[in-house]
Design an enzyme around this catalytic site. Structure first.
Site, short mmCIF file in Angstrom:
data_model
loop_
_atom_site.label_atom_id
_atom_site.label_comp_id
_atom_site.label_asym_id
_atom_site.label_seq_id
_atom_site.Cartn_x
_atom_site.Cartn_y
_atom_site.Cartn_z
N LYS A 6 1.24 -1.19 0.36
CA LYS A 6 -0.19 0.12 -0.21
C LYS A 6 0.99 1.04 0.06
CE LYS A 6 -2.68 1.35 3.28
NZ LYS A 6 -3.64 1.23 4.36
N ASP A 110 -13.14 1.67 12.48
CA ASP A 110 -13.41 1.59 10.57
C ASP A 110 -14.06 0.32 10.25
OD1 ASP A 110 -13.88 2.94 8.34
OD2 ASP A 110 -12.35 3.56 7.76
#
Length: 271
Positions: A6, A110
């Site tokens: 990422k 989240d």
């Protein structure tokens, strides 16, 4: 070794806090049901995270991006209720481990179906700890910007602007409904009551007819008692007040029981 990489886009000048939080959290915890960090690069403007590779992608892909996600057409019917329950149990264990971290507990903040990843054996691992927070939040530092994802957000958060471990439990309740109904938390619909999955699911749960909105692939394949138990878990997770919701350990136990019920033939049940 296969890895997932990422890379943050430094041109936006954001993400440093999330990047640092992710490294901090994943450096100090390891668990079978949390995605592990292999390494990172923080040099110049580069912010790169390297994770273990999760072969089967996100839980969301398997629920309602089936055409894109499953190249193998026969695999579509393989996403069984038992498999889904095992994925829910694994995710719940990962979150329970976070919440009971000895440094004061970590709230994910989240929790959503795109942050639950599956390895080649469909073992679920919770991912993306950029918004995580340790211990109790300092009330002087509650920032007014909303955290979390629309459709999963704890309604109590709108009143208090505080996210807690019980906010994760609420978001997890929404995921449980997604797993059962194979639809996103928010959809465009002319029927107002259908737009929000949590409200829609709770309407049918309270009517005692949750089976009316389940994923068509599951029809005829869920033991009635298992479905009843699962509906009860969702109802507890989605309580309006955080204090009324169970902790993740209770959720784990209840899901294990729902799995047991699925494997026990119900008397007089038509298959």
């Amino acid at each position: 070794m296969k890895v997932a990489v990422k890379r943050s886009d430094s041109s936006h000048g954001q993400g440093l806090r999330e990047f640092q939080t992710e490294i901090m959290v994943l450096s100090r915890i390891q668990h079978r049901h949390l995605v592990s960090l292999v390494g990172y690069c923080d040099e110049g403007l580069e912010m790169i995270l390297v994770y273990e590779f999760m072969e089967k992608g996100t839980l969301r892909d398997h629920l309602y991006d089936r055409k894109e996600c499953l190249k193998n057409p026969s695999a579509e019917t393989e996403f069984t209720w038992k498999q889904r329950l095992e994925i829910c149990i694994g995710s719940a264990k990962g979150l329970h481990y976070l919440h009971t971290d000895p440094h004061g507990g970590i709230f994910h903040r989240d929790v959503k179906s795109t942050n639950i990843l599956l390895d080649e054996h469909y073992v679920a691992k919770v991912a993306d700890f950029g918004l995580s927070q340790s211990g109790m939040p300092d009330p002087d530092h509650i920032r007014m910007s909303m955290k979390g994802s629309f459709g999963y957000l704890d309604p109590e958060y709108f009143r208090t602007l505080q996210l807690t471990n019980k906010s994760d439990v609420y978001s997890f309740g929404v995921i449980l409904l997604e797993v059962l109904c194979a639809r996103p938390p928010i959809v465009n619909s002319k029927q107002r009551e259908e737009i929000n999955l949590a409200e829609w699911g709770m309407f049918w749960q309270k009517e005692g007819h949750l089976e009316k909105i389940i994923d068509p692939l599951l029809v005829g394949h869920i033991n009635r008692n298992s479905l009843r138990k699962f509906g009860g878990i969702i109802e507890k997770c989605l309580k309006a007040q955080g204090a009324d919701r169970p902790n993740m350990l209770d959720v784990c136990w209840d899901l294990e029981y729902a799995l047991q019920l699925q494997q026990t033939p119900a008397h007089g049940e038509a298959h």
